[in-house]
Design a protein around this motif. Structure first.
Motif, PDB file in Angstrom:
ATOM      1  N   ILE A  64      -6.876 -11.715  -0.855  1.00 24.66           N
ATOM      2  CA  ILE A  64      -5.627 -11.043  -1.178  1.00 24.66           C
ATOM      3  C   ILE A  64      -5.917 -10.060  -2.313  1.00 24.66           C
ATOM      4  O   ILE A  64      -6.421 -10.452  -3.369  1.00 24.66           O
ATOM      5  CB  ILE A  64      -4.537 -12.033  -1.642  1.00 24.66           C
ATOM      6  CG1 ILE A  64      -4.207 -13.042  -0.536  1.00 24.66           C
ATOM      7  CG2 ILE A  64      -3.272 -11.273  -2.093  1.00 24.66           C
ATOM      8  CD1 ILE A  64      -3.537 -12.456   0.680  1.00 24.66           C
ATOM      9  N   GLY A  65      -5.623  -8.794  -2.094  1.00 30.05           N
ATOM     10  CA  GLY A  65      -5.804  -7.789  -3.127  1.00 30.05           C
ATOM     11  C   GLY A  65      -4.453  -7.290  -3.609  1.00 30.05           C
ATOM     12  O   GLY A  65      -3.538  -7.081  -2.801  1.00 30.05           O
ATOM     13  N   VAL A  66      -4.295  -7.126  -4.911  1.00 30.96           N
ATOM     14  CA  VAL A  66      -3.045  -6.600  -5.459  1.00 30.96           C
ATOM     15  C   VAL A  66      -3.346  -5.420  -6.366  1.00 30.96           C
ATOM     16  O   VAL A  66      -4.368  -5.382  -7.056  1.00 30.96           O
ATOM     17  CB  VAL A  66      -2.249  -7.677  -6.231  1.00 30.96           C
ATOM     18  CG1 VAL A  66      -1.873  -8.825  -5.309  1.00 30.96           C
ATOM     19  CG2 VAL A  66      -3.035  -8.202  -7.425  1.00 30.96           C
ATOM     20  N   ASP A  67      -2.449  -4.456  -6.354  1.00 32.56           N
ATOM     21  CA  ASP A  67      -2.613  -3.270  -7.187  1.00 32.56           C
ATOM     22  C   ASP A  67      -1.255  -2.619  -7.378  1.00 32.56           C
ATOM     23  O   ASP A  67      -0.332  -2.835  -6.578  1.00 32.56           O
ATOM     24  CB  ASP A  67      -3.586  -2.281  -6.529  1.00 32.56           C
ATOM     25  CG  ASP A  67      -4.198  -1.299  -7.536  1.00 32.56           C
ATOM     26  OD1 ASP A  67      -5.374  -1.488  -7.896  1.00 32.56           O
ATOM     27  OD2 ASP A  67      -3.494  -0.370  -7.982  1.00 32.56           O
ATOM     28  N   LEU A  68      -1.139  -1.812  -8.429  1.00 25.82           N
ATOM     29  CA  LEU A  68       0.111  -1.084  -8.673  1.00 25.82           C
ATOM     30  C   LEU A  68       0.332  -0.006  -7.636  1.00 25.82           C
ATOM     31  O   LEU A  68       1.467   0.378  -7.358  1.00 25.82           O
ATOM     32  CB  LEU A  68       0.082  -0.458 -10.072  1.00 25.82           C
ATOM     33  CG  LEU A  68       0.094  -1.425 -11.255  1.00 25.82           C
ATOM     34  CD1 LEU A  68      -0.053  -0.653 -12.559  1.00 25.82           C
ATOM     35  CD2 LEU A  68       1.377  -2.248 -11.273  1.00 25.82           C
ATOM     36  N   GLN A  69      -0.761   0.503  -7.063  1.00 25.41           N
ATOM     37  CA  GLN A  69      -0.641   1.558  -6.063  1.00 25.41           C
ATOM     38  C   GLN A  69      -0.952   1.032  -4.670  1.00 25.41           C
ATOM     39  O   GLN A  69      -1.559  -0.030  -4.508  1.00 25.41           O
ATOM     40  CB  GLN A  69      -1.596   2.709  -6.390  1.00 25.41           C
ATOM     41  CG  GLN A  69      -3.068   2.319  -6.423  1.00 25.41           C
ATOM     42  CD  GLN A  69      -3.963   3.470  -6.779  1.00 25.41           C
ATOM     43  OE1 GLN A  69      -4.050   4.455  -6.040  1.00 25.41           O
ATOM     44  NE2 GLN A  69      -4.633   3.372  -7.903  1.00 25.41           N
ATOM     45  N   GLU A  70      -0.524   1.779  -3.668  1.00 24.49           N
ATOM     46  CA  GLU A  70      -0.799   1.397  -2.289  1.00 24.49           C
ATOM     47  C   GLU A  70      -2.283   1.600  -2.001  1.00 24.49           C
ATOM     48  O   GLU A  70      -2.879   2.576  -2.436  1.00 24.49           O
ATOM     49  CB  GLU A  70       0.044   2.236  -1.338  1.00 24.49           C
ATOM     50  CG  GLU A  70      -0.033   1.805   0.115  1.00 24.49           C
ATOM     51  CD  GLU A  70       0.930   2.575   1.008  1.00 24.49           C
ATOM     52  OE1 GLU A  70       0.871   2.379   2.233  1.00 24.49           O
ATOM     53  OE2 GLU A  70       1.720   3.372   0.465  1.00 24.49           O
TER      54      GLU A  70
END
Length: 238
Positions: free
Chosen positions: A110-116
């Motif tokens: 699972i990757g999370v980031d502020l940007q798409e």
């Protein structure tokens, strides 16, 4: 001595001249010109382009995993600040997220980031601020349980002031560590980028309380003029 197809030697001064030089353009800062010139001449940038990776950072996680072996088939991974996805590309193959290794457990990332982030087969990306309340529970829900590895290649935006930048990234890394405490399985691993500069002592102390082993490494692919290094904490105490 090396020769070109025309038979001319490329050693010495002639070989140095093969480097790409970027001319300054009107309206572009000198720092931007120097950055572009460095990128164009960086062997890891060229290698990433040739091998289809999303950035040179892919080689950093490869080198870290080659030494510490935390990206194993079946592992459940959380990639904080995952854009543009280079670390996830490496992880997908090594944890067998696509099930391509017969007889091996299938992992999840699972990757999370502020940007798409551009989609990647075998990885699941979400737009999320991991500092938000409830972000840890949301990630565990997406992952279907706790993580075996929390990894972070995040860096705070540069201010141009070395000491300020150092404090910012240490603060960011500490926040990522507390997030890891909330989502890691017992025995899990935390990997994160820091900048050497003297303020990382408290971070090291914190991690040593929570993990059985804490080490630091500067991968060969990390630029020699960069103060970055990576902390690898293994054996989460739970």
């Amino acid at each position: 001595m090396a020769k070109t197809p025309t038979g001319k030697n490329t050693s010495g001064r002639g070989q140095r001249d093969l480097k790409v030089k970027v001319k300054s353009a009107r309206g572009r800062k000198l720092s931007s010109t120097l950055w572009l010139q460095r990128q164009l001449n960086d062997p890891y940038v060229k290698r990433a382009q040739a091998e289809g990776y999303r950035g040179r950072a892919a080689y950093k996680i490869m080198e870290l995993d080659d030494k510490y072996r935390f990206l194993v088939p079946g592992a459940r991974i959380v990639d904080l600040g995952c854009a543009p996805g280079g670390w996830a590309q490496v992880a997908v193959k090594r944890i067998n997220a696509l099930g391509e290794k017969q007889g091996k457990a299938v992992g999840r990332i699972i990757g999370v980031d502020l940007q798409e982030v551009e989609p990647l087969a075998g990885a699941e990306f979400h737009q999320l601020d991991f500092m938000d309340d409830g972000a840890d529970d949301q990630v565990k829900e997406w992952l279907g349980g706790r993580a075996d590895v929390v990894m972070s290649d995040m860096a705070a935006a540069s201010s141009g002031h070395k000491q300020t930048d150092h404090m910012r990234i240490i603060s960011l890394c500490e926040t990522a560590a507390y997030f890891a405490f909330d989502v890691l399985e017992e025995g899990g691993t935390f990997v994160a980028k820091v900048l050497a500069g003297g303020a990382e002592g408290e971070l090291q102390k914190l991690l040593k309380q929570k993990f059985t082993k804490v080490t630091n490494m500067k991968p060969p692919s990390s630029r020699s003029d960069s103060s970055e290094k990576f902390v690898v904490a293994t054996g989460f105490r739970g």
